[in-house]
Write an enzyme that holds these catalytic residues in place. Structure first.
Site, PDB file in Angstrom:
ATOM      1  N   CYS A  81     -16.046 -25.421  65.921  1.00  0.00           N
ATOM      2  CA  CYS A  81     -17.061 -25.209  65.872  1.00  0.00           C
ATOM      3  C   CYS A  81     -18.130 -24.683  64.943  1.00  0.00           C
ATOM      4  CB  CYS A  81     -16.605 -24.077  67.479  1.00  0.00           C
ATOM      5  SG  CYS A  81     -18.089 -22.440  66.901  1.00  0.00           S
ATOM      6  N   CYS A  84     -18.584 -20.619  65.463  1.00  0.00           N
ATOM      7  CA  CYS A  84     -17.466 -19.702  64.339  1.00  0.00           C
ATOM      8  C   CYS A  84     -17.269 -20.199  63.326  1.00  0.00           C
ATOM      9  CB  CYS A  84     -16.091 -20.458  65.154  1.00  0.00           C
ATOM     10  SG  CYS A  84     -16.400 -20.691  67.008  1.00  0.00           S
ATOM     11  N   ARG A 420       6.868  34.594  67.791  1.00  0.00           N
ATOM     12  CA  ARG A 420       5.684  35.261  67.239  1.00  0.00           C
ATOM     13  C   ARG A 420       4.805  35.883  68.107  1.00  0.00           C
ATOM     14  NH1 ARG A 420       2.810  32.708  62.137  1.00  0.00           N
ATOM     15  NH2 ARG A 420       3.537  35.235  61.746  1.00  0.00           N
ATOM     16  N   TRP A 427       1.801  43.812  64.835  1.00  0.00           N
ATOM     17  CA  TRP A 427       2.035  44.419  63.938  1.00  0.00           C
ATOM     18  C   TRP A 427       0.379  44.343  62.742  1.00  0.00           C
ATOM     19  CZ3 TRP A 427       5.014  47.453  61.867  1.00  0.00           C
ATOM     20  CH2 TRP A 427       6.681  47.470  61.782  1.00  0.00           C
ATOM     21  N   HIS A 472      14.252  51.714  66.967  1.00  0.00           N
ATOM     22  CA  HIS A 472      13.893  51.865  65.711  1.00  0.00           C
ATOM     23  C   HIS A 472      13.242  51.835  64.419  1.00  0.00           C
ATOM     24  CE1 HIS A 472      17.175  47.264  66.195  1.00  0.00           C
ATOM     25  NE2 HIS A 472      17.702  48.763  65.576  1.00  0.00           N
ATOM     26  N   ASN A 499       8.378  45.670  56.638  1.00  0.00           N
ATOM     27  CA  ASN A 499       8.979  44.995  54.878  1.00  0.00           C
ATOM     28  C   ASN A 499      10.661  45.147  55.408  1.00  0.00           C
ATOM     29  OD1 ASN A 499       7.415  43.434  53.820  1.00  0.00           O
ATOM     30  ND2 ASN A 499       7.726  44.479  52.554  1.00  0.00           N
ATOM     31  N   VAL A 501      11.670  45.890  58.273  1.00  0.00           N
ATOM     32  CA  VAL A 501      12.088  45.428  59.884  1.00  0.00           C
ATOM     33  C   VAL A 501      12.118  43.986  59.502  1.00  0.00           C
ATOM     34  CG1 VAL A 501      10.994  44.588  62.343  1.00  0.00           C
ATOM     35  CG2 VAL A 501      10.893  46.566  61.173  1.00  0.00           C
ATOM     36  N   ASN A 502      11.221  43.214  58.927  1.00  0.00           N
ATOM     37  CA  ASN A 502      11.611  41.838  57.963  1.00  0.00           C
ATOM     38  C   ASN A 502      12.694  41.622  57.644  1.00  0.00           C
ATOM     39  OD1 ASN A 502       8.667  41.195  59.002  1.00  0.00           O
ATOM     40  ND2 ASN A 502       8.095  41.495  56.905  1.00  0.00           N
ATOM     41  N   LYS A 517      11.012  35.306  57.810  1.00  0.00           N
ATOM     42  CA  LYS A 517      10.865  36.799  57.371  1.00  0.00           C
ATOM     43  C   LYS A 517      11.334  36.869  55.810  1.00  0.00           C
ATOM     44  CE  LYS A 517      11.127  38.168  62.074  1.00  0.00           C
ATOM     45  NZ  LYS A 517      10.096  37.482  62.696  1.00  0.00           N
TER      46      LYS A 517
HETATM   47  C1  LIG Z   1       6.305  47.968  65.382  1.00  0.00           C
HETATM   48  C2  LIG Z   1       7.213  46.678  65.337  1.00  0.00           C
HETATM   49  C3  LIG Z   1       8.542  47.219  65.431  1.00  0.00           C
HETATM   50  C4  LIG Z   1       9.666  46.235  65.569  1.00  0.00           C
HETATM   51  N1  LIG Z   1      10.715  45.516  65.609  1.00  0.00           N
HETATM   52  C5  LIG Z   1      11.224  45.551  66.844  1.00  0.00           C
HETATM   53  C6  LIG Z   1      12.688  45.364  65.873  1.00  0.00           C
HETATM   54  O1  LIG Z   1      13.276  46.377  65.342  1.00  0.00           O
HETATM   55  N2  LIG Z   1      14.125  44.622  66.079  1.00  0.00           N
HETATM   56  C7  LIG Z   1      13.170  43.045  66.817  1.00  0.00           C
HETATM   57  O2  LIG Z   1      14.250  41.794  66.762  1.00  0.00           O
HETATM   58  N3  LIG Z   1      11.739  43.400  66.545  1.00  0.00           N
HETATM   59  C8  LIG Z   1      10.576  44.189  66.435  1.00  0.00           C
HETATM   60  N4  LIG Z   1       9.829  43.422  66.745  1.00  0.00           N
HETATM   61  C9  LIG Z   1       9.105  41.997  66.234  1.00  0.00           C
HETATM   62  C10 LIG Z   1       9.480  41.788  64.919  1.00  0.00           C
HETATM   63  O3  LIG Z   1       8.574  42.381  64.077  1.00  0.00           O
HETATM   64  C11 LIG Z   1       8.452  40.891  64.727  1.00  0.00           C
HETATM   65  O4  LIG Z   1       6.946  41.268  64.982  1.00  0.00           O
HETATM   66  C12 LIG Z   1       8.674  39.437  65.742  1.00  0.00           C
HETATM   67  O5  LIG Z   1       9.578  38.820  65.350  1.00  0.00           O
HETATM   68  C13 LIG Z   1       7.832  37.956  65.269  1.00  0.00           C
HETATM   69  O6  LIG Z   1       7.855  37.757  63.743  1.00  0.00           O
HETATM   70  P1  LIG Z   1       6.913  36.981  63.039  1.00  0.00           P
HETATM   71  O7  LIG Z   1       7.635  36.962  62.549  1.00  0.00           O
HETATM   72  O8  LIG Z   1       5.526  36.839  63.509  1.00  0.00           O
HETATM   73  O9  LIG Z   1       5.888  38.175  61.520  1.00  0.00           O
HETATM   74  P2  LIG Z   1       6.031  39.719  62.055  1.00  0.00           P
HETATM   75  O10 LIG Z   1       6.804  40.804  61.430  1.00  0.00           O
HETATM   76  O11 LIG Z   1       5.003  39.926  63.314  1.00  0.00           O
HETATM   77  O12 LIG Z   1       4.477  39.548  61.107  1.00  0.00           O
HETATM   78  C14 LIG Z   1       3.243  40.034  61.577  1.00  0.00           C
HETATM   79  C15 LIG Z   1       2.639  38.848  60.613  1.00  0.00           C
HETATM   80  O13 LIG Z   1       2.309  39.945  59.339  1.00  0.00           O
HETATM   81  C16 LIG Z   1       1.885  40.145  58.126  1.00  0.00           C
HETATM   82  N5  LIG Z   1       3.345  41.206  57.117  1.00  0.00           N
HETATM   83  C17 LIG Z   1       4.359  40.777  57.355  1.00  0.00           C
HETATM   84  N6  LIG Z   1       4.990  41.386  56.677  1.00  0.00           N
HETATM   85  C18 LIG Z   1       4.575  42.205  56.628  1.00  0.00           C
HETATM   86  C19 LIG Z   1       3.927  43.880  55.734  1.00  0.00           C
HETATM   87  N7  LIG Z   1       5.638  44.078  55.292  1.00  0.00           N
HETATM   88  N8  LIG Z   1       3.331  43.999  55.991  1.00  0.00           N
HETATM   89  C20 LIG Z   1       2.064  43.603  56.128  1.00  0.00           C
HETATM   90  N9  LIG Z   1       1.887  43.045  56.702  1.00  0.00           N
HETATM   91  C21 LIG Z   1       3.172  41.764  56.447  1.00  0.00           C
HETATM   92  C22 LIG Z   1       2.606  38.615  57.990  1.00  0.00           C
HETATM   93  O14 LIG Z   1       1.219  37.938  57.340  1.00  0.00           O
HETATM   94  C23 LIG Z   1       3.180  37.901  59.082  1.00  0.00           C
HETATM   95  O15 LIG Z   1       2.815  36.569  60.099  1.00  0.00           O
HETATM   96  C24 LIG Z   1       8.773  44.469  65.796  1.00  0.00           C
HETATM   97  C25 LIG Z   1       7.647  44.888  66.569  1.00  0.00           C
HETATM   98  C26 LIG Z   1       6.828  45.743  65.825  1.00  0.00           C
HETATM   99  C27 LIG Z   1       5.269  45.580  66.387  1.00  0.00           C
END
Ligand SMILES: Cc1cc2nc3c(=O)[nH]c(=O)nc-3n(C[C@H](O)[C@H](O)[C@H](O)COP(=O)(O)OP(=O)(O)OC[C@H]3O[C@@H](n4cnc5c(N)ncnc54)[C@H](O)[C@@H]3O)c2cc1C
Length: 697
Positions: A81, A84, A420, A427, A472, A499, A501-502, A517
């Protein structure tokens, strides 16, 4: 050989040959149909054109049973065609133009002049050539009923028709091709917080936005949206089409303005976005430069850019996380307490006090905290039930001060819901408060440096939902009173404890595999924070980093809030605004703030409406029904319990009865075994039995 046998063998041979030929024919036909490609004398060439060749079989297997998320645009043509032939160059240009989008849309052609292609051409009622039809993706319900005809042969109009069709039927996996109705619609989009955001403001008939969105769909870490002129002129945007970028601190900046020439504007916008992404990445790499070390706000800007990388713990404090933390902590963790009194009430007051002073959120949220503080300060009774606390919070929600009842994790979003979220946001909130207190203490006689840490400890002790965590934390914070003497110390103290805790939780099952962590800040975020050999922290640099990291994210203290702040804090607030580079941008942010606020107000209104409904007469009737039902259930329960009581009156409980049954079964089994041993065995061995008898006799 018997002639009859010979004849029959010949017949079967002939039949076999015929069958073979038939099979070969079918195979050849099948191969012809399935092997893709245009023939030499066709209108299109497989070698040079981007048009996808189709025949009856591939039409069925590829268009009708298409791969998901694919739109097919098919030209039904007839190679003989003239129309076309005339149209073929246009179709070729279209296919070439769309060749970068073949994962979304396929430009194809089927020759209806070939008898073997009759079926699909008939099925789609092709009466004239060329006819172009668009097939929606397989996810569309009644897909074949929604096949659409392209009613034009002009290339620009065909492109527009296809783009409109793509917009209408875009599957979920595609980027958003519809214009945003409201700016806040942005926040409903997926992975928004992990991406750099660009927005194109354009006129209704413009296609630039869609094309740029499609062109950049595979570039990771960015999202491009579109909005129409009539929605944004009120915000002072006057040039169209224009490209803006939303910065991590919620400000926006103009990147380019087009001149309404589709292709050159498209190119310009794509280029500008790519350049911008490159610059941001380059900035993030130069984070260790001397200038940045001296300028915390620069670190903050850069950390904002780095936070786009979801694989590392580089996210910085985010307003959405902070508000979600507040919402959950006040409306869940505090409200869950039966009674809040004594030391616990004191802890709550301290917590609200530091929030009121240092929470760096939006104005209505800050004002809400002030209202909560007033409510607690004016409390007449020494105790408060959890329910009263909740009712009080509800009654404090108003147009000018409120806390949104929504949880939306941004930087704290885990790779799956169990990771998280809330603890991460707490935190973040705690670090933000220590940094906020430090910022406000600048240039004045510092207040109580331990105030925030003690409030955190009080909260952890009395309200934090995870018992182990609070245990803790209390252990870790035993010496806080003597260890912390300045606001700088307070910031670093919390950093060190976090730290610890991390370290403890590294490899723990609560660790999100996508956010391991690590000791914070990792080298990728703050290379200067550790000594050159990477062994020791340089705490001065860490401090500067933390101040930048936790005082940014577009969080600022609005001027209207100053009267609620304690004493002479104006200076401190100004310096906070300046330190995050927003001092002179408050006005510019205003419309954005208003938009956010309107959205939250809607939530508050809905909440009120729900409350009113709760109190309506219908609710009373429903409650009556409920209580009637409940009393019926209670009665049944009582009857059951009474029956149990009667049984126990005889002194025989359910356990006794069960034991009886068990013993009964066991004794029956034993008797049967004995019977088998003595009687059956005697029957089986009569001689041995007799012998034994005679011997014994
Ligand atoms: C006060 C507190 C005590 C806790 N204790 C326990 C426990 O004993 N056992 C348990 O199983 N869980 C505990 N948790 C929970 C645990 O620490 C984490 O919050 C959870 O596992 C989520 O971890 P995440 O990977 O999101 O990072 P998180 O540790 O929650 O950190 C959140 C953000 O903070 C920033 N960050 C990381 N480290 C630091 C630092 N040193 N200084 C400044 N900023 C930082 C980073 O950007 C990170 O993404 C606790 C939480 C809180 C708020």
């Amino acid at each position: 050989m018997n002639p009859e046998k010979l004849r029959s063998r010949c017949r079967s041979n002939a039949w076999g040959t015929f069958r073979l030929k038939k099979v070969a024919l079918v195979v050849i036909l099948y191969l012809t149909l399935t092997v893709e490609g245009f023939e030499d004398d066709d209108l299109y060439s497989t070698a040079t054109d981007f048009v996808k060749p189709l025949n009856a079989i591939t039409f069925e297997t590829q268009v009708i049973k298409s791969q998901p998320n694919l739109i097919w645009v098919v030209e039904f043509y007839n190679r003989w065609c003239g129309h076309c032939m005339h149209f073929a160059p246009t179709w070729k240009k279209l296919a070439e133009y769309m060749k970068e989008w073949t994962d979304l849309v396929v430009i194809a052609a089927i020759d209806c002049s070939q008898p073997e292609n009759m079926l699909p051409c008939r099925r789609f009622d092709i009466q004239s050539f060329p006819t172009m039809k668009m097939f929606p993706p397989t996810s569309v319900i009644d897909r074949l009923g929604k096949v659409e005809l392209i009613k034009t042969q002009s290339l620009p109009e065909i492109k527009t028709a296809i783009l409109d069709f793509m917009t209408t039927f875009a599957p979920e996996t595609w980027p958003r091709l519809k214009h945003l109705d409201e700016m806040q619609d942005l926040w409903h989009e997926k992975n928004i917080y992990k991406s750099e955001l660009f927005i194109i403001f354009e006129d209704e008939d413009s296609q630039i936005g869609k094309m740029v969105v499609l062109d950049l769909r595979n570039v990771t870490g960015i999202k491009v949206f579109m909005m129409l002129r009539n929605k944004v002129t009120k915000f002072g945007i006057t040039e169209f089409p224009s490209l803006y970028k939303f910065n991590p601190d919620s400000t926006y900046s103009k990147l380019a303005v087009g001149n309404n020439s589709l292709e050159s504007d498209r190119l310009l916008f794509v280029q500008r976005i790519k350049e911008d992404v490159k610059t941001t990445q380059a900035n993030s790499l130069s984070v260790g430069s001397d200038k940045d070390q001296k300028d915390p706000s620069a670190v903050n800007r850069i950390s904002g850019a780095i936070s786009m990388d979801s694989k590392e713990q580089t996210s910085h404090s985010n307003r959405s996380d902070l508000e979600s933390a507040l919402h959950y902590s006040l409306r869940q963790e505090v409200a869950i307490c039966q009674t809040i009194d004594g030391e616990r009430l004191g802890a709550l007051k301290e917590y609200i006090n530091v929030l009121k002073k240092y929470f760096p959120g939006r104005e209505p949220v800050q004002l809400f905290l002030v209202e909560v503080w007033k409510m607690l300060s004016n409390l007449q009774s020494p105790a408060l039930t959890g329910e009263e606390w909740m009712n009080n919070l509800d009654s404090l929600q108003a147009e000018s001060h409120y806390l949104p009842e929504v949880i939306r994790w941004a930087s704290c979003e885990g790779s799956s819901p169990q990771f998280r979220g809330f603890p991460c946001s707490m935190w973040t909130l705690f670090h933000t408060l220590t940094v906020g207190a430090h910022a406000q203490s600048q240039g004045r006689t510092p207040g109580d440096a331990k105030e925030v840490l003690l409030a955190i400890r009080g909260y952890m002790k009395h309200f934090f939902g995870c018992g182990e965590c609070s245990k803790h934390f209390l252990e870790m914070s035993e010496g806080v009173e003597s260890e912390v003497t300045s606001h700088t110390e307070a910031v670093l103290w919390l950093w060190r404890r976090h730290n610890q805790v991390n370290k403890r939780l590294h490899g723990h099952e609560s660790e999100d595999p996508r956010f391991p962590k690590v000791q914070f800040p990792p080298r990728s975020v703050c290379p200067q924070c550790k000594s050159p050999n990477g062994m020791k922290w340089d705490e001065e640099k860490v401090f500067a980093f933390l101040v930048g990291f936790y005082s940014g994210a577009g969080i600022f203290v609005p001027a209207s809030l100053q009267s609620f702040k304690e004493g002479n804090q104006r200076d401190g607030v100004d310096s906070l605004e300046d330190s995050i580079g927003l001092g002179n941008k408050v006005k510019q942010l205003d419309w954005w703030e208003k938009k956010q606020r309107n959205r939250d107000l809607r939530v508050v209104r809905e909440l009120r409406l729900r409350k009113q409904k709760k109190n309506s007469p219908n609710r009373a009737v429903a409650l009556q029904h409920l209580s009637a039902e409940k009393s019926q259930v209670d009665e049944a329960q009582m009857v059951k319990e009474r029956a149990n009581n009667i049984r126990s009156l005889w002194g025989v409980t359910n356990i006794d009865l069960s034991m009886c049954v068990v013993f009964y079964v066991i004794s029956t089994v034993i008797i049967l075994l004995l019977y088998h041993h003595f009687i059956i065995r005697r029957h089986r061995h009569p001689c041995r039995a007799a012998k034994t008898k005679s011997l014994s006799g």
